[in-house]
Design an enzyme around this catalytic site. Structure first.
Site, PDB file in Angstrom:
ATOM      1  N   LYS A  52      -0.457  14.353  -5.967  1.00 58.32           N
ATOM      2  CA  LYS A  52       0.315  13.403  -6.313  1.00 58.32           C
ATOM      3  C   LYS A  52      -0.188  12.235  -7.375  1.00 58.32           C
ATOM      4  CE  LYS A  52       2.864  13.589  -1.991  1.00 58.32           C
ATOM      5  NZ  LYS A  52       3.067  12.864  -0.852  1.00 58.32           N
ATOM      6  N   ALA A  69      -0.587   8.886  -1.591  1.00 51.76           N
ATOM      7  CA  ALA A  69      -0.627   9.033  -0.106  1.00 51.76           C
ATOM      8  C   ALA A  69       0.200  10.410   0.275  1.00 51.76           C
ATOM      9  CB  ALA A  69      -0.145   7.835   0.404  1.00 51.76           C
ATOM     10  N   ASP A  70      -0.099  10.822   1.425  1.00 52.14           N
ATOM     11  CA  ASP A  70       0.773  11.689   1.995  1.00 52.14           C
ATOM     12  C   ASP A  70       0.492  11.886   3.551  1.00 52.14           C
ATOM     13  OD1 ASP A  70       2.413  14.159   1.440  1.00 52.14           O
ATOM     14  OD2 ASP A  70       1.328  14.880   2.943  1.00 52.14           O
ATOM     15  N   THR A  71       1.625  11.725   4.338  1.00 53.58           N
ATOM     16  CA  THR A  71       1.285  11.517   5.757  1.00 53.58           C
ATOM     17  C   THR A  71       1.962  12.867   6.467  1.00 53.58           C
ATOM     18  OG1 THR A  71       1.689   9.234   5.624  1.00 53.58           O
ATOM     19  CG2 THR A  71       2.215  10.150   7.722  1.00 53.58           C
ATOM     20  N   GLY A 105      -3.329  10.980   4.165  1.00 54.27           N
ATOM     21  CA  GLY A 105      -4.469  11.069   3.166  1.00 54.27           C
ATOM     22  C   GLY A 105      -3.965   9.852   1.970  1.00 54.27           C
TER      23      GLY A 105
END
Length: 192
Positions: A52, A69-71, A105
Site C-alpha cells: 500500500k 497499514a493493514d489489519t 502491520g
C-alpha cells in the site's frame, strides 16, 4: 515537518491521526488485498502494508513520509471482513466467548531516501459469550460489515469485549503508540 501521507481509505485510521491534530494527506492505494493464507499472519499484514505504501509512493511526485497499514483478525486462521450477513453471523459466533488476536502491520516509507521501516503489533481481544439475539441486533446496525472480524471495538461491539491485552488503537486499525515510536526514532517526527 515533511509531508505525511496516510495510504489508507479507513475512516478509523484517519480519525486516529486527526485526533492527534497531525497534519496529513490521504492517498488511497490501489492494492488488491490478496495473500497466501499459508503465510504467517504478521508477514501478511506487513507485506500488504508495504504494498500500500509503495503503491502511493510510486504515484506521487514530491517527497513525503508515507504510512501504510493493514489489519487482520486471527483465530484458527485469518478472519477478514464479512462477505455478507451470514458470514458476519458465523464470524461473531466464532469469536464469541473466546480470545482472538488482532494484528496490524505498519510501514513508514520516506520517498526521498527510500528508507522504510516495517513492523507489526499484536493485541489479544477477549470476547464475552454473545447471544444469537445480540448478534442479530448488531448485524442489523450494519456496523460489522466493513470490518475485519465483523466488529468495531470503538463502536457498538465494545459491549462484547471483556478485556484486551495490548494496544487498543491496534484493534481499531492503527497502533498509534508503535507508529509514534517509529516516526520519532527513524524519521524525527513527533506526534505531540
Amino acid at each position: 515537518m515533511e509531508r505525511l501521507i496516510l495510504a489508507s481509505n479507513s475512516p478509523r485510521r484517519k480519525e486516529i491521526l486527526q485526533n492527534l491534530h497531525v497534519k496529513f494527506d490521504i492517498i488511497v492505494s490501489d492494492v488488491d488485498e490478496v495473500f497466501n493464507e499459508k503465510d504467517h499472519p504478521a508477514k501478511i499484514v506487513e507485506t500488504l502494508a508495504y504494498l500500500k505504501a509503495e503503491d502511493v509512493a510510486n504515484r506521487i511526485d514530491r517527497d513525503a513520509i508515507i504510512i501504510g497499514a493493514d489489519t487482520i483478525v486471527v483465530k484458527n486462521g485469518i478472519i477478514g471482513k464479512p462477505k455478507n450477513k451470514q458470514d458476519a453471523r458465523d464470524i461473531l459466533r466464532t469469536l464469541s466467548g473466546d480470545v482472538h488476536e488482532v494484528i496490524t502491520g505498519i510501514v513508514v516509507l520516506d520517498t526521498s531516501s527510500g528508507y522504510t521501516v516495517i513492523d507489526h503489533v499484536v493485541t489479544e481481544v477477549y470476547m464475552k459469550k454473545i447471544t444469537d439475539e445480540e448478534i442479530e441486533r448488531y448485524i442489523a446496525t450494519g456496523e460489522p460489515m466493513d470490518k475485519a472480524g465483523a466488529y468495531g471495538i470503538q463502536g457498538r461491539a465494545a459491549v462484547f469485549v471483556e478485556k484486551i491485552v495490548g494496544d487498543y488503537y491496534n484493534v481499531v486499525g492503527l497502533p498509534i503508540c508503535k507508529l509514534g515510536e517509529v516516526l520519532h526514532k527513524h524519521f524525527h517526527i513527533n506526534l505531540l
